[in-house]
Structures are given as C-alpha cells and as structure tokens.
Motif scaffolding. Structure first.
Motif, PDB file in Angstrom:
ATOM      1  N   SER A 219       0.502  -1.392  -0.025  1.00 48.93           N
ATOM      2  CA  SER A 219      -0.169   0.288   0.143  1.00 48.93           C
ATOM      3  C   SER A 219       1.656   1.264   0.286  1.00 48.93           C
ATOM      4  O   SER A 219       0.212   2.116  -0.496  1.00 48.93           O
ATOM      5  N   VAL A 220       2.041   0.968  -0.412  1.00 48.63           N
ATOM      6  CA  VAL A 220       2.967   2.090   0.390  1.00 48.63           C
ATOM      7  C   VAL A 220       3.683   2.478  -0.741  1.00 48.63           C
ATOM      8  O   VAL A 220       3.370   3.456  -1.891  1.00 48.63           O
ATOM      9  N   CYS A 221       3.851   1.807  -1.836  1.00 44.70           N
ATOM     10  CA  CYS A 221       4.629   2.102  -3.255  1.00 44.70           C
ATOM     11  C   CYS A 221       3.743   1.729  -4.515  1.00 44.70           C
ATOM     12  O   CYS A 221       4.660   1.621  -5.508  1.00 44.70           O
ATOM     13  N   VAL A 222       2.654   1.167  -4.189  1.00 43.79           N
ATOM     14  CA  VAL A 222       1.598   0.157  -4.846  1.00 43.79           C
ATOM     15  C   VAL A 222       2.528  -0.326  -5.808  1.00 43.79           C
ATOM     16  O   VAL A 222       2.216  -0.279  -7.047  1.00 43.79           O
TER      17      VAL A 222
ATOM     18  N   PHE B 213       4.143  -4.710   4.277  1.00 42.26           N
ATOM     19  CA  PHE B 213       4.765  -3.612   3.716  1.00 42.26           C
ATOM     20  C   PHE B 213       6.169  -4.607   2.841  1.00 42.26           C
ATOM     21  O   PHE B 213       6.699  -5.200   3.706  1.00 42.26           O
TER      22      PHE B 213
ATOM     23  N   CYS C 292      10.132  -1.183   0.774  1.00 38.41           N
ATOM     24  CA  CYS C 292       9.434   0.142   1.676  1.00 38.41           C
ATOM     25  C   CYS C 292      10.395   0.297   2.953  1.00 38.41           C
ATOM     26  O   CYS C 292       9.538   1.372   3.686  1.00 38.41           O
TER      27      CYS C 292
ATOM     28  N   THR D  18      14.010   2.109   3.285  1.00 37.29           N
ATOM     29  CA  THR D  18      13.415   3.614   2.573  1.00 37.29           C
ATOM     30  C   THR D  18      12.777   4.037   4.720  1.00 37.29           C
ATOM     31  O   THR D  18      13.255   5.039   4.429  1.00 37.29           O
ATOM     32  N   HIS D  19      11.774   3.730   4.754  1.00 37.33           N
ATOM     33  CA  HIS D  19      11.625   3.689   5.972  1.00 37.33           C
ATOM     34  C   HIS D  19      12.423   4.558   6.991  1.00 37.33           C
ATOM     35  O   HIS D  19      12.592   5.499   7.716  1.00 37.33           O
TER      36      HIS D  19
ATOM     37  N   VAL E 112      14.998   6.779   6.017  1.00 35.57           N
ATOM     38  CA  VAL E 112      14.451   8.229   6.473  1.00 35.57           C
ATOM     39  C   VAL E 112      14.488   8.035   8.223  1.00 35.57           C
ATOM     40  O   VAL E 112      14.741   9.416   7.899  1.00 35.57           O
TER      41      VAL E 112
ATOM     42  N   MET F  79       4.597   1.768   9.781  1.00 35.06           N
ATOM     43  CA  MET F  79       4.796   2.743   8.278  1.00 35.06           C
ATOM     44  C   MET F  79       2.639   2.991   8.459  1.00 35.06           C
ATOM     45  O   MET F  79       2.207   3.583   7.750  1.00 35.06           O
ATOM     46  N   ALA F  80       1.543   1.449   8.750  1.00 36.19           N
ATOM     47  CA  ALA F  80       0.075   1.535   8.980  1.00 36.19           C
ATOM     48  C   ALA F  80      -0.220   3.044  10.053  1.00 36.19           C
ATOM     49  O   ALA F  80       0.196   3.917  11.018  1.00 36.19           O
ATOM     50  N   ARG F  81      -1.042   3.839   9.874  1.00 38.99           N
ATOM     51  CA  ARG F  81      -1.971   4.958   9.942  1.00 38.99           C
ATOM     52  C   ARG F  81      -2.166   4.844  11.410  1.00 38.99           C
ATOM     53  O   ARG F  81      -2.592   4.293  11.879  1.00 38.99           O
TER      54      ARG F  81
END
Lengths: 482, 151
Positions: free
Chosen positions: A129-132, A149, A153, A156-157, A160, A173-175
C-alpha cells in the motif's frame, strides 16, 4: 585529601607503632566483627557522600545487556523485544514483569515481531500500500500488528527515520499504528553499514537517556557514562575528564540548593542580564581614601594598598565590625514597611533584594576564579622555594590541600545564595543566614591565610581549614535535603 | 531528476479520475511533484463560500516523509499562520507512509470545520478564538469574503 595531610603530620612517628598496626592486621582475620564496628561508614558521616562509577561504552553495553537478558529469559521474548519494553518502562524489570502477567496480550501485541501473517501466505502476489507495486508475498514483512509492507518500503522508511535522528521511536508505517520496530527487525532491513552504525549509536544514546541510573558525562568530548544506583541531587564525578555535575538534573553541582530552585535562579539571572551587567563592574573605591581598587584576589577582606584600610569588599564596611562570629553583610535586611508602599517602591525593593543575592552569588563565583590564579602563583612560589632548598615538594603539599579545600568551601557558599533568596522569611531563614555568615567569615579568613601562605604558620592554616570545613558540613547537614 | 515513483503516478491518476468533492489538486505542468490545490470552505463554517488556494509539494523521500502543504490564500484560522503554514499533526510527527495526498487534503478541510485554538500556530487568532469566539468567527467570515471570494 584529609588522609594526605594527616599522613604528613604523622611522618615522624616511631617504627614501633607501625609494627603495632601490622599486628592488628593479623588479628583482624580472627576478629572481623569487632573491626567492622570500628570502621567509619562514609555514607553516615559525610552528607555529600555519593558513590558512582565511570563506565565506558563497552561496560555500559554489558550492563544493559545483563538487564535485557534477565527480562528476555523471564518473559521468554526475544532480546530485541525486551529492549523495546525496557526502553519504554525506564528499565524497571519488576514493573514490566508485573504488567506483563496482568495483561499478556497487550504487551505481546506491542512488542513481538511476527514475520508474514499466516492469512496472507495463501495469496501469491500482494500489492504494497505504500509503493503500490505488486510482489510475491515472501517480500512482505510485518510487525506484531500484522500491517504488512514490502521489504523495500521498510528499508526506505527506516533510512528516512534514522536520518532524522529517530531510532528507538521508529514505528509501523500504518496510519495511527504505534507499534514500535524492535532492533532486530530494523537491522534486518538496513543494507548500508554506515546507517546500521548510526542506528546503533542512536539507540545506545536513547537507552542511556531512558535509564534512570545512567548519565552521559557532560564534559566536552567525553564519552563516559556515569552509573549510580542512587538517583539523588548529589555530586557525580567523571574519573576520566574530571568533570563533576549534579546526578539528578545534570547541571553544575549546587548543594545546598535544590534542582528546581537552582534552575529557577539561573533562568532569573539570565533574564536579568541587564542588571547583571550593571553590577559586574570590577572596581570599587576605597571607602577611606577613595582610591580606585581593582579586586585581584578571591578574598573579600580587602586591604587598601594605599592607605592600608581594612574593609569588606561586599558591604564596603570596616572589616573590624565584621567581628569574629557575626559576618553581618551576608544577610539581606528587608525593609519592614514595604507592604505599605506603592507598587513602584515594591518593585524597587524586589530588585534590591535580587541584586543583594545576585551580587554575592556573582562575587563568590569570581572569587573562585581568582583563587584559581592564586593557586598557579602558589605553584611557582613553591617551585622557587624547593629550588632554593627551602623544604621539599612534599613539605609544601599542604598548601594545595588548603587551596582545594578553600575552593570547595567557596563553591558551597556560592550556592547558598540562591537557596537563601528563595527561602521564606522566618526562624529557619534566620538560622540559615546565621550559618551562612559564619561559613563566609571562615572562608574569608582561610582565603586571607592562603594568599599569605609563607607568613602564616602551618598549624594556624590547618586549624583554619578544619574550622571552615566544619562550618560547611554543619550547614549542609542542617539544610541539604537529598 | 529520478523517474517519478509508481506511488505518485497512481495517486495523481486517482486524484484526476475520482476527485474528492470540494477539493481539486492538479499537478504542475513542469513539476509532477508540485500540486496546485483548491479547497472549498466547508458548509456551516466561517469559511463557507470561500475558495482557498494551497500549494502541495511531495519531497524526494515521499511517501516516507510528509508532503509540504501551505495556504496561499490569506485565512483567519488559529492553526494557520500569516505565511499559510499549517499546524496539523499528520503533517509532522503523526505522518504515516500509508497516508496519501487525498487524506491530507481531507484532513485540512476538516481542520477548517473544527479549529483547535488550544494548539495554536497563530497566537493572536487563537487567543481571540478562546476569549471571544463570536468576534473571531466574524473576523474569519470577513477575511473569507475579502480574500477567498474572487469576484
């Protein structure tokens, strides 16, 4: 320090006594109990006693790993998960274990990292769902929350986040998902060595900062960590760079003043820098002959070089009125009618009160610096003496002991002023200021004698040292609350 | 410049095909990471009837880092300052790579409906919002009419 001075003075005693003590040593093996009673416990006699250790990075790692191992064995979880728990619970193993037993599922959800949730194994391809992008399910990973994920992803998460200085706080990474990523999960996804190192460096710092018994040494470029079981506002000391600081709040040691009070005082001093500038004039005129005098020593008992008038640098009064036991000028006299006066007059009174304490605080701080110079001068003078055959280097060591003690006493005296400033008026404050005045008087006597070391009799000086230190410890015993 | 990530392409496509009601976001012709945004003031809010221009930029490490969003139209709101900067948790520490341009813009629209004067960015506005809400709302309506309604 005391030990040194005593050894020196006992130097001339007979050999017989030495062999006596040796006999006692043998005797001790059989009579251990008696001896323990005789021993003086520094914890009881010295109110400022504080035991702390200076640890290097390796030693800290070992200490932390022992706790991690203890918890991971106890709860049967991975060391990485144990670290997450310890970091968020101030390394309190008993509390975590108690919590865990009450609410197993809760803690398990927050820590364990499961790899690839079972339900998703049946689908061959999944879209991240992050990079599709759609990839084989074996490229997908999740934390205990099961938010899955792809591996790229995650990488890179983490990159960063680490570049932003975040390490132990990296979450899923989920909301709105607060599940934290354990160390092994992060390291598994990090490819670049420099980032792995950075991550480990950051987590180490976070672990030390979250550990109640550990403090980074505040000394410049010092990587030592100070360890103490006792978390009190006491003087921690780094045995590598010789920096000392308050173990509780981390700033300069400040007995008898409390951590909160000293913080308040320092902010106040920083805010009132304008008035501070006004006070920091270095010269005053002699009250008798009006010649301009620059203070070049730490002692506040001044003698005008021109007219030989003895006066006090603080209150400019005649030194004789300072008497032997009542050092009047350290006490602030409140204007009794202030309550009836206008707001303007009250503000002026408040400023006057602050300036009174600030001047003394600042003055003793300057005296400390000036006395450091006295010490260097002392060293050259002693060198000269030794060179010209007047005693040996060891003979003059007592002067250094005296100078060190003087610095220690004046340091405490400096920190009595913020304490007094924030005290409520009453008998306790009167007692405090009485003791403060006595300490101040003895310190000035000591300073006077140290500056004139050659003309002062050694016995006289050592006596003065003893008195000053007694005054200091009495004050701390009565008012230091740690 | 590196190729545009699939994620940004997908998001842009979807924004064009199924736009969010009351929000338009169009990528700049020369920079696909820069969006021209227009948000309509929500109904029953002091911003009703206004059209608010914003700019949205997707930084290099998007979606690992939050997009940068700023109001261009002047707005009287306790969480938006004079430079148009927005105080919104998901644009800062609560950002998640699972969030999208769409969700960010919806959150900004929701912020217009529910100002939060306890977490202010524009101090004077927040202060008035707390002590005299009706006057603050009057100001917000006035600013909306003056700056957000093109005639």
């Amino acid at each position: 320090m005391d030990g040194q001075a005593k050894q020196g003075s006992q130097g001339g005693e007979s050999d017989m006594e030495c062999s006596d003590t040796e006999c006692f040593d043998d005797y001790d093996y059989y009579n251990n109990d008696d001896n323990e009673i005789e021993q003086i416990d520094p914890k009881k006699t010295d109110i400022e006693y504080f035991s702390c250790e200076s640890l290097n990075e390796e030693q800290v790692e070992r200490l932390l790993n022992e706790t991690v191992e203890l918890l991971s064995n106890n709860l049967q979880i991975t060391p990485s998960s144990a670290k997450v728990l310890l970091h968020s619970h101030e390394w309190d193993v008993p509390a975590i274990v108690r919590n865990y037993k009450e609410n197993v599922s809760n803690i398990r959800i927050r820590t364990n990292s499961a790899i690839v949730p079972q339900s998703q194994i049946c689908f061959r391809y999944i879209t991240c769902s992050v990079c599709v992008t759609t990839q084989n399910s074996d490229k997908f990973f999740s934390l205990s929350c099961s938010h899955s994920f792809c591996k790229d992803c995650w990488m890179t998460h983490f990159e960063v986040q680490i570049n932003q200085g975040i390490s132990t706080g990296i979450s899923c990474m989920a909301r709105d998902c607060g599940v934290l990523a354990p160390e092994d999960f992060v390291l598994k996804h990090l490819a670049r060595t420099n980032l792995r190192e950075k991550y480990q460096q950051f987590t180490f710092q976070d672990y030390v900062k979250s550990h109640p018994c550990l403090r980074f040494c505040p000394g410049p470029n010092c990587s030592i960590v100070i360890y103490s079981k006792e978390i009190k506002a006491k003087k921690a000391f780094c045995s590598y760079c010789k920096t000392s600081f308050c173990f509780k709040c981390g700033i300069d040691y400040h007995a008898p003043t409390e951590c909160i009070i000293i913080k308040k005082w320092l902010t106040k001093c920083a805010d009132d820098s304008e008035t501070a500038n006004y006070i920091s004039a270095h010269t005053k005129d002699c009250p008798k002959c009006n010649i301009c005098i620059e203070k070049n020593g730490g002692c506040n008992h001044m003698q005008c070089y021109s007219c030989k008038h003895d006066f006090c640098w603080m209150c400019m009064g005649d030194w004789k009125t300072h008497g032997s036991e009542y050092y009047e000028c350290s006490r602030y006299r409140e204007n009794p009618n202030v309550a009836y006066e206008s707001a303007h007059a009250q503000a002026r009174e408040a400023l006057k009160k602050y300036l009174h304490y600030y001047e003394r605080w600042e003055n003793h701080s300057k005296s400390l610096k000036l006395e450091e110079q006295t010490l260097t001068k002392l060293k050259t003078r002693i060198n000269q003496k030794v060179m010209s055959g007047l005693g040996t280097w060891i003979d003059w060591q007592y002067l250094f002991t005296a100078a060190e003690l003087l610095a220690k006493c004046r340091y405490t005296l400096q920190y009595t002023y913020p304490y007094a400033y924030y005290m409520d008026p009453g008998p306790r404050k009167e007692l405090f200021e009485y003791q403060q005045a006595q300490l101040e008087a003895e310190i000035e006597n000591l300073s006077w004698k140290v500056e004139r070391a050659e003309t002062t009799d050694r016995g006289d000086l050592e006596n003065q040292m003893d008195i000053a230190e007694k005054r200091r410890t009495t004050l701390l015993k009565d008012f230091l609350d740690v | 410049m590196a190729a545009l990530p699939r994620r940004i392409i997908k998001e842009t496509q979807r924004l064009m095909q199924e736009p969010v009601p009351g929000i338009s976001a169009i990528p700049d012709e020369s920079n696909a990471r820069y969006f021209h945004v227009i948000v309509t003031g929500p109904e029953d809010s002091p911003f009703e009837g206004g059209l608010f221009k914003l700019e949205l930029f997707l930084p290099e490490d998007y979606p690992m880092s939050a997009p940068k969003v700023r109001f261009i139209t002047k707005i009287y709101h306790p969480n938006i300052d004079r430079l148009g900067r927005i105080c919104l948790d998901i644009l800062k520490d609560k950002w998640s790579p699972a969030l999208q341009i769409r969700t960010v813009l919806l959150s900004i629209q929701a912020l217009l409906s529910a100002p939060n004067p306890d977490d202010p960015l524009a101090n004077d506005v927040a202060e008035l919002w707390k002590v005299n809400e009706s006057e603050a709302i009057r100001n917000a309506k006035e600013w909306t009419r003056r700056y957000a309604m093109d005639t």
